[in-house]
Design a protein around this motif. Structure first.
Motif, mmCIF file in Angstrom:
data_model
loop_
_atom_site.group_PDB
_atom_site.id
_atom_site.type_symbol
_atom_site.label_atom_id
_atom_site.label_comp_id
_atom_site.label_asym_id
_atom_site.label_seq_id
_atom_site.Cartn_x
_atom_site.Cartn_y
_atom_site.Cartn_z
ATOM 1 N N ASP A 73 0.873 -1.169 0.000
ATOM 2 C CA ASP A 73 0.000 0.000 0.000
ATOM 3 C C ASP A 73 0.911 1.220 0.000
ATOM 4 N N ASN A 74 1.128 1.793 -1.177
ATOM 5 C CA ASN A 74 2.064 2.916 -1.276
ATOM 6 C C ASN A 74 1.547 4.163 -0.572
ATOM 7 N N ALA A 75 0.245 4.292 -0.445
ATOM 8 C CA ALA A 75 -0.309 5.445 0.263
ATOM 9 C C ALA A 75 0.049 5.403 1.753
ATOM 10 N N LYS A 76 0.203 4.190 2.269
ATOM 11 C CA LYS A 76 0.552 4.016 3.686
ATOM 12 C C LYS A 76 2.005 3.635 3.874
ATOM 13 N N ASN A 77 2.754 3.518 2.770
ATOM 14 C CA ASN A 77 4.172 3.132 2.847
ATOM 15 C C ASN A 77 4.359 1.812 3.589
ATOM 16 N N THR A 78 3.549 0.839 3.258
ATOM 17 C CA THR A 78 3.655 -0.460 3.913
ATOM 18 C C THR A 78 3.642 -1.596 2.895
ATOM 19 N N VAL A 79 4.301 -2.668 3.256
ATOM 20 C CA VAL A 79 4.270 -3.907 2.487
ATOM 21 C C VAL A 79 3.923 -5.028 3.467
ATOM 22 N N ALA A 80 3.014 -5.877 3.084
ATOM 23 C CA ALA A 80 2.588 -6.968 3.951
ATOM 24 C C ALA A 80 2.997 -8.317 3.357
ATOM 25 N N LEU A 81 3.207 -9.262 4.246
ATOM 26 C CA LEU A 81 3.449 -10.647 3.838
ATOM 27 C C LEU A 81 2.472 -11.519 4.615
ATOM 28 N N GLN A 82 1.435 -11.984 3.928
ATOM 29 C CA GLN A 82 0.462 -12.879 4.536
ATOM 30 C C GLN A 82 0.976 -14.299 4.411
ATOM 31 N N MET A 83 1.124 -14.967 5.541
ATOM 32 C CA MET A 83 1.695 -16.305 5.563
ATOM 33 C C MET A 83 0.644 -17.281 6.085
ATOM 34 N N ASN A 84 0.236 -18.194 5.246
ATOM 35 C CA ASN A 84 -0.757 -19.207 5.605
ATOM 36 C C ASN A 84 -0.131 -20.594 5.573
ATOM 37 N N SER A 85 -0.809 -21.544 6.174
ATOM 38 C CA SER A 85 -0.350 -22.945 6.181
ATOM 39 C C SER A 85 1.107 -23.036 6.613
ATOM 40 N N LEU A 86 1.422 -22.360 7.676
ATOM 41 C CA LEU A 86 2.818 -22.294 8.125
ATOM 42 C C LEU A 86 3.329 -23.660 8.558
ATOM 43 N N LYS A 87 4.614 -23.850 8.303
ATOM 44 C CA LYS A 87 5.298 -25.101 8.632
ATOM 45 C C LYS A 87 6.448 -24.806 9.588
ATOM 46 N N PRO A 88 6.870 -25.800 10.356
ATOM 47 C CA PRO A 88 8.017 -25.571 11.255
ATOM 48 C C PRO A 88 9.252 -25.067 10.502
ATOM 49 N N GLU A 89 9.432 -25.477 9.269
ATOM 50 C CA GLU A 89 10.599 -25.026 8.507
ATOM 51 C C GLU A 89 10.494 -23.570 8.073
ATOM 52 N N ASP A 90 9.360 -22.924 8.319
ATOM 53 C CA ASP A 90 9.241 -21.488 8.071
ATOM 54 C C ASP A 90 9.801 -20.664 9.229
ATOM 55 N N THR A 91 10.169 -21.315 10.302
ATOM 56 C CA THR A 91 10.730 -20.621 11.458
ATOM 57 C C THR A 91 12.011 -19.896 11.076
ATOM 58 N N ALA A 92 12.057 -18.599 11.347
ATOM 59 C CA ALA A 92 13.203 -17.780 10.961
ATOM 60 C C ALA A 92 12.957 -16.344 11.417
ATOM 61 N N VAL A 93 13.991 -15.537 11.301
ATOM 62 C CA VAL A 93 13.827 -14.089 11.400
ATOM 63 C C VAL A 93 13.528 -13.590 9.996
ATOM 64 N N TYR A 94 12.463 -12.824 9.869
ATOM 65 C CA TYR A 94 12.030 -12.314 8.573
ATOM 66 C C TYR A 94 12.412 -10.843 8.450
ATOM 67 N N TYR A 95 13.000 -10.502 7.303
ATOM 68 C CA TYR A 95 13.457 -9.158 7.027
ATOM 69 C C TYR A 95 12.786 -8.612 5.772
ATOM 70 N N CYS A 96 12.482 -7.322 5.778
ATOM 71 C CA CYS A 96 12.104 -6.678 4.524
ATOM 72 C C CYS A 96 13.275 -5.811 4.075
ATOM 73 N N ALA A 97 13.349 -5.608 2.775
ATOM 74 C CA ALA A 97 14.467 -4.893 2.185
ATOM 75 C C ALA A 97 13.992 -4.122 0.964
ATOM 76 N N ASN A 98 14.754 -3.104 0.606
ATOM 77 C CA ASN A 98 14.373 -2.165 -0.443
ATOM 78 C C ASN A 98 15.460 -2.080 -1.516
ATOM 79 N N ARG A 99 15.051 -1.973 -2.773
ATOM 80 C CA ARG A 99 16.001 -1.687 -3.849
ATOM 81 C C ARG A 99 15.336 -0.795 -4.861
ATOM 82 N N ARG A 100 16.122 0.060 -5.524
ATOM 83 C CA ARG A 100 15.573 1.021 -6.465
ATOM 84 C C ARG A 100 15.457 0.462 -7.874
ATOM 85 N N ARG A 101 16.121 -0.640 -8.161
ATOM 86 C CA ARG A 101 16.132 -1.195 -9.495
ATOM 87 C C ARG A 101 15.078 -2.295 -9.606
ATOM 88 N N GLY A 102 15.133 -3.099 -10.642
ATOM 89 C CA GLY A 102 14.134 -4.132 -10.871
ATOM 90 C C GLY A 102 14.279 -5.304 -9.933
#
Length: 123
Positions: A73-102
């Motif tokens: 949502d660029n109006a709110k400057n937010t990005v969401a990650l909806q995670m469903n059907s989670l598995k134990p192997e999804d356990t981790a620290v999650y990071y968001c990151a930005n880049r100006r290119r493609g």
């Protein structure tokens, strides 16, 4: 410059859902690709998902395709990650990151990073 802050992590049972949010500051946010990465203990940081600056293009790692959904949502400057059907192997620290290119699915391709949010999936 862009500053990123993740939130929404926590402890969830296998099969459950979580919604992560990445809040950004900086006037160039709407013109940038945003990616989600994760890092489990003892493992390298890996690509999870990315979204183009318009939101029209999204990309996913094979391991999360069909379970995770990235949106922005660029109006709110937010990005969401909806995670469903989670598995134990999804356990981790999650990071968001930005880049100006493609699109990029590698760590060095991103310019700014958040501090991360812990996701723990119990079996």
């Amino acid at each position: 410059q862009v500053q990123l802050v993740e939130s929404g992590g926590g402890l969830v049972q296998a099969g459950g859902s979580l919604r992560l949010s990445c809040a950004a500051s900086g006037r160039t946010f709407s013109e940038s690709f945003i990616g989600w990465f994760r890092q489990a203990p003892g493992k390298e940081r890996e690509f999870v998902a990315a979204i183009s600056w318009t939101g029209a293009s999204t990309y996913y790692a094979d391991s999360v395709k069909g379970r995770f959904t990235i949106s922005r949502d660029n109006a709110k400057n937010t990005v969401a990650l909806q995670m469903n059907s989670l598995k134990p192997e999804d356990t981790a620290v999650y990071y968001c990151a930005n880049r100006r290119r493609g699109y990029a699915d590698y760590v060095l391709g991103y310019d700014y990073w958040g501090q991360g949010t812990q996701v723990t999936v119990s079996s």
